[in-house]
Design a protein around this motif. Structure first.
Motif, PDB file in Angstrom:
ATOM      1  N   GLN A   1     -10.996  11.873   6.722  1.00 59.37           N
ATOM      2  CA  GLN A   1     -10.619  11.418   8.060  1.00 59.37           C
ATOM      3  C   GLN A   1     -11.075   9.979   8.287  1.00 59.37           C
ATOM      4  O   GLN A   1     -10.692   9.352   9.279  1.00 59.37           O
ATOM      5  N   ASN A   2     -11.893   9.464   7.353  1.00 60.70           N
ATOM      6  CA  ASN A   2     -12.440   8.116   7.478  1.00 60.70           C
ATOM      7  C   ASN A   2     -11.642   7.164   6.592  1.00 60.70           C
ATOM      8  O   ASN A   2     -12.004   6.902   5.454  1.00 60.70           O
ATOM      9  N   VAL A   3     -10.520   6.677   7.092  1.00 60.26           N
ATOM     10  CA  VAL A   3      -9.635   5.810   6.314  1.00 60.26           C
ATOM     11  C   VAL A   3     -10.107   4.359   6.448  1.00 60.26           C
ATOM     12  O   VAL A   3     -10.057   3.774   7.527  1.00 60.26           O
ATOM     13  N   VAL A   4     -10.603   3.816   5.326  1.00 55.08           N
ATOM     14  CA  VAL A   4     -11.112   2.448   5.289  1.00 55.08           C
ATOM     15  C   VAL A   4     -10.537   1.765   4.057  1.00 55.08           C
ATOM     16  O   VAL A   4     -10.513   2.343   2.972  1.00 55.08           O
ATOM     17  N   GLY A   5     -10.064   0.538   4.203  1.00 53.75           N
ATOM     18  CA  GLY A   5      -9.524  -0.179   3.051  1.00 53.75           C
ATOM     19  C   GLY A   5      -9.060  -1.563   3.439  1.00 53.75           C
ATOM     20  O   GLY A   5      -9.264  -2.018   4.569  1.00 53.75           O
ATOM     21  N   SER A   6      -8.425  -2.228   2.507  1.00 57.33           N
ATOM     22  CA  SER A   6      -7.969  -3.600   2.719  1.00 57.33           C
ATOM     23  C   SER A   6      -6.539  -3.619   3.228  1.00 57.33           C
ATOM     24  O   SER A   6      -5.655  -2.963   2.651  1.00 57.33           O
ATOM     25  N   LEU A   7      -6.310  -4.353   4.291  1.00 62.67           N
ATOM     26  CA  LEU A   7      -4.972  -4.468   4.857  1.00 62.67           C
ATOM     27  C   LEU A   7      -3.977  -4.936   3.790  1.00 62.67           C
ATOM     28  O   LEU A   7      -4.243  -5.866   3.049  1.00 62.67           O
ATOM     29  N   GLY A   8      -2.846  -4.252   3.731  1.00 60.37           N
ATOM     30  CA  GLY A   8      -1.790  -4.658   2.806  1.00 60.37           C
ATOM     31  C   GLY A   8      -1.853  -4.009   1.442  1.00 60.37           C
ATOM     32  O   GLY A   8      -0.930  -4.173   0.647  1.00 60.37           O
ATOM     33  N   TYR A   9      -2.917  -3.242   1.165  1.00 59.85           N
ATOM     34  CA  TYR A   9      -3.072  -2.654  -0.170  1.00 59.85           C
ATOM     35  C   TYR A   9      -3.263  -1.134  -0.123  1.00 59.85           C
ATOM     36  O   TYR A   9      -3.446  -0.511  -1.158  1.00 59.85           O
ATOM     37  N   MET A  10      -3.221  -0.548   1.059  1.00 60.91           N
ATOM     38  CA  MET A  10      -3.476   0.886   1.195  1.00 60.91           C
ATOM     39  C   MET A  10      -2.206   1.696   1.006  1.00 60.91           C
ATOM     40  O   MET A  10      -1.157   1.373   1.588  1.00 60.91           O
ATOM     41  N   ALA A  11      -2.292   2.763   0.222  1.00 59.31           N
ATOM     42  CA  ALA A  11      -1.144   3.635   0.001  1.00 59.31           C
ATOM     43  C   ALA A  11      -0.800   4.370   1.292  1.00 59.31           C
ATOM     44  O   ALA A  11      -1.697   4.743   2.060  1.00 59.31           O
ATOM     45  N   PRO A  12       0.497   4.592   1.550  1.00 59.23           N
ATOM     46  CA  PRO A  12       0.911   5.243   2.811  1.00 59.23           C
ATOM     47  C   PRO A  12       0.274   6.607   3.026  1.00 59.23           C
ATOM     48  O   PRO A  12      -0.144   6.922   4.147  1.00 59.23           O
ATOM     49  N   GLU A  13       0.186   7.419   1.977  1.00 57.14           N
ATOM     50  CA  GLU A  13      -0.371   8.768   2.150  1.00 57.14           C
ATOM     51  C   GLU A  13      -1.862   8.730   2.491  1.00 57.14           C
ATOM     52  O   GLU A  13      -2.396   9.613   3.161  1.00 57.14           O
ATOM     53  N   TYR A  14      -2.552   7.670   2.024  1.00 61.10           N
ATOM     54  CA  TYR A  14      -3.957   7.498   2.384  1.00 61.10           C
ATOM     55  C   TYR A  14      -4.082   6.994   3.817  1.00 61.10           C
ATOM     56  O   TYR A  14      -4.872   7.519   4.617  1.00 61.10           O
TER      57      TYR A  14
ATOM     58  N   ASP B   1       1.180  -3.949   9.301  1.00 62.24           N
ATOM     59  CA  ASP B   1       1.777  -3.750   7.969  1.00 62.24           C
ATOM     60  C   ASP B   1       0.656  -3.514   6.952  1.00 62.24           C
ATOM     61  O   ASP B   1       0.449  -4.295   6.034  1.00 62.24           O
ATOM     62  N   LYS B   2      -0.076  -2.434   7.138  1.00 68.09           N
ATOM     63  CA  LYS B   2      -1.255  -2.179   6.314  1.00 68.09           C
ATOM     64  C   LYS B   2      -0.906  -1.759   4.897  1.00 68.09           C
ATOM     65  O   LYS B   2      -1.782  -1.731   4.023  1.00 68.09           O
ATOM     66  N   CYS B   3       0.348  -1.403   4.659  1.00 69.37           N
ATOM     67  CA  CYS B   3       0.768  -0.994   3.313  1.00 69.37           C
ATOM     68  C   CYS B   3       1.516  -2.096   2.567  1.00 69.37           C
ATOM     69  O   CYS B   3       1.990  -1.870   1.451  1.00 69.37           O
ATOM     70  N   GLY B   4       1.678  -3.262   3.176  1.00 68.54           N
ATOM     71  CA  GLY B   4       2.317  -4.383   2.500  1.00 68.54           C
ATOM     72  C   GLY B   4       3.809  -4.247   2.324  1.00 68.54           C
ATOM     73  O   GLY B   4       4.401  -4.886   1.442  1.00 68.54           O
ATOM     74  N   ARG B   5       4.473  -3.454   3.172  1.00 66.18           N
ATOM     75  CA  ARG B   5       5.904  -3.200   2.980  1.00 66.18           C
ATOM     76  C   ARG B   5       6.763  -4.447   3.171  1.00 66.18           C
ATOM     77  O   ARG B   5       7.772  -4.624   2.486  1.00 66.18           O
ATOM     78  N   THR B   6       6.370  -5.328   4.076  1.00 65.63           N
ATOM     79  CA  THR B   6       7.142  -6.563   4.284  1.00 65.63           C
ATOM     80  C   THR B   6       7.146  -7.412   3.020  1.00 65.63           C
ATOM     81  O   THR B   6       8.190  -7.942   2.598  1.00 65.63           O
ATOM     82  N   PHE B   7       5.982  -7.523   2.396  1.00 64.11           N
ATOM     83  CA  PHE B   7       5.861  -8.275   1.142  1.00 64.11           C
ATOM     84  C   PHE B   7       6.685  -7.618   0.043  1.00 64.11           C
ATOM     85  O   PHE B   7       7.399  -8.293  -0.718  1.00 64.11           O
ATOM     86  N   ILE B   8       6.617  -6.312  -0.053  1.00 62.69           N
ATOM     87  CA  ILE B   8       7.351  -5.578  -1.083  1.00 62.69           C
ATOM     88  C   ILE B   8       8.857  -5.796  -0.930  1.00 62.69           C
ATOM     89  O   ILE B   8       9.566  -6.058  -1.913  1.00 62.69           O
ATOM     90  N   GLU B   9       9.345  -5.687   0.290  1.00 64.19           N
ATOM     91  CA  GLU B   9      10.786  -5.881   0.534  1.00 64.19           C
ATOM     92  C   GLU B   9      11.223  -7.305   0.202  1.00 64.19           C
ATOM     93  O   GLU B   9      12.320  -7.520  -0.346  1.00 64.19           O
TER      94      GLU B   9
END
Length: 321
Positions: free
Chosen positions: A209-222, A256-264
């Protein structure tokens, strides 16, 4: 526990003995009391200082700081527990650690109280070239493709070891250019295991329940469901491979914590035709390698984790190129 280093005459033992507990007083001495002039860099969980030993050898000393999301106790446990089991060319080497507490009198609400202060520090091999982000974006010191390809292969070999070669998979949870360090020969080493998780032999996934990570690099399911697996790392690895291959920077934000804009953007721009026209003067091998790396990177960032390749598959494809 290993024998403690008690004075500077034992400083050279740091490079020859296994990981051990080192007194805070010793680490203060070799960092000039954590002087700002010795600062090497800052991260989410601490500040890294240059420690100079009596014989001139240099180590990196990370002083952990409390985070509102992750305590330094948990960060310390993750880094020491997971790195002590790891010895690999492409993973930063932990050479020592410190965990000490002492009592201090402080004023609180008009009263003097005694509190317990923790000194929590981690010591690593010193990597003079610094982090990868300095070499893949800035035009002034940007490395060429051959070296970029070697860096990609090295990172993947290190991640393969983490996922497959120890008692249970270690999921790094924070792969990004700033957490890849380079040695004198530009060999990449995965660093900063503050968020890492160690799985048991039969375990393939866990939830938090403690989701911590770097913006733009986190997997969607996480990010959205708190699911952690080796595929969480594969998603981050994909973004990292894309950045190294294209030289374009993922510029994430809170929306955009999963970096989808960059990916597209990469999907639209970095087509086979674009890569061929851009890199044809450098030879067919270069063109094919870049095409393959961009393709692997984009496969790694599939939104559905089951559609992402395993690290074993990625390493095999890179080795055959």
């Amino acid at each position: 526990m290993s024998e403690m280093v008690t004075d500077t005459s034992k400083a050279t033992l740091l490079s020859t003995l296994p990981t051990r507990n080192i007194p805070a007083s010793f680490l203060k001495q070799i960092t000039n009391d954590f002087s700002p002039e010795r600062e090497l860099g800052k991260g989410a969980f601490g500040i890294v200082y240059k420690g100079i030993l009596e014989d001139g050898e240099v180590i990196a000393v990370k002083k952990l700081v409390e985070s509102s999301l992750v305590s330094h106790e948990k960060t310390f446990s993750n880094e020491v527990g997971n790195l002590m089991a790891v010895q690999h060319e492409n993973i930063v080497k932990l050479v020592g650690f410190c965990h000490e507490t002492h009592k201090k009198v402080v004023q609180h609400n008009g009263r003097y109280i005694i509190v317990e202060i923790a000194e929590v520090l981690l010591c690593y091999e010193y990597l003079p070239k610094g982090s990868l982000d300095k070499y893949i974006f800035a035009q002034s010191n940007r490395i060429d493709w051959d070296l970029r390809f070697k860096v990609i292969r090295g990172i993947c070999n290190g991640l393969y070891f983490l996922h497959n070669k120890i008692h249970g998979p270690v999921v790094h949870m924070d792969l990004k250019p700033e957490n890849i360090l380079l040695d004198d020969n530009m060999v990449p080493k995965i660093a900063d295991f503050g968020l890492s998780r160690l799985f048991g032999q039969e375990q393939t996934r866990m939830n938090t329940q403690n989701v911590v990570g770097s913006l733009g690099y986190m997997a969607p399911e996480y990010l959205y469901r708190g699911e952690i697996s080796t595929q969480s790392d594969i998603y981050s690895l994909g973004l990292l491979i894309i950045e190294i291959s294209t030289g374009e920077k993922n510029a994430p934000n809170f929306d955009d914590k999963c970096g989808r804009t960059f990916i597209e953007k990469v999907q639209q721009k970095w087509t086979d035709k674009y890569i061929t026209s851009k890199y044809e003067p450098f030879g067919a091998d270069c063109v094919q390698q870049i095409k393959m790396c961009v393709k692997i990177g984009l496969q790694c960032v599939e939104q559905e984790r089951k559609n992402r390749p395993s690290i074993a598959d990625i390493v095999d494809r890179l080795n055959r190129c």
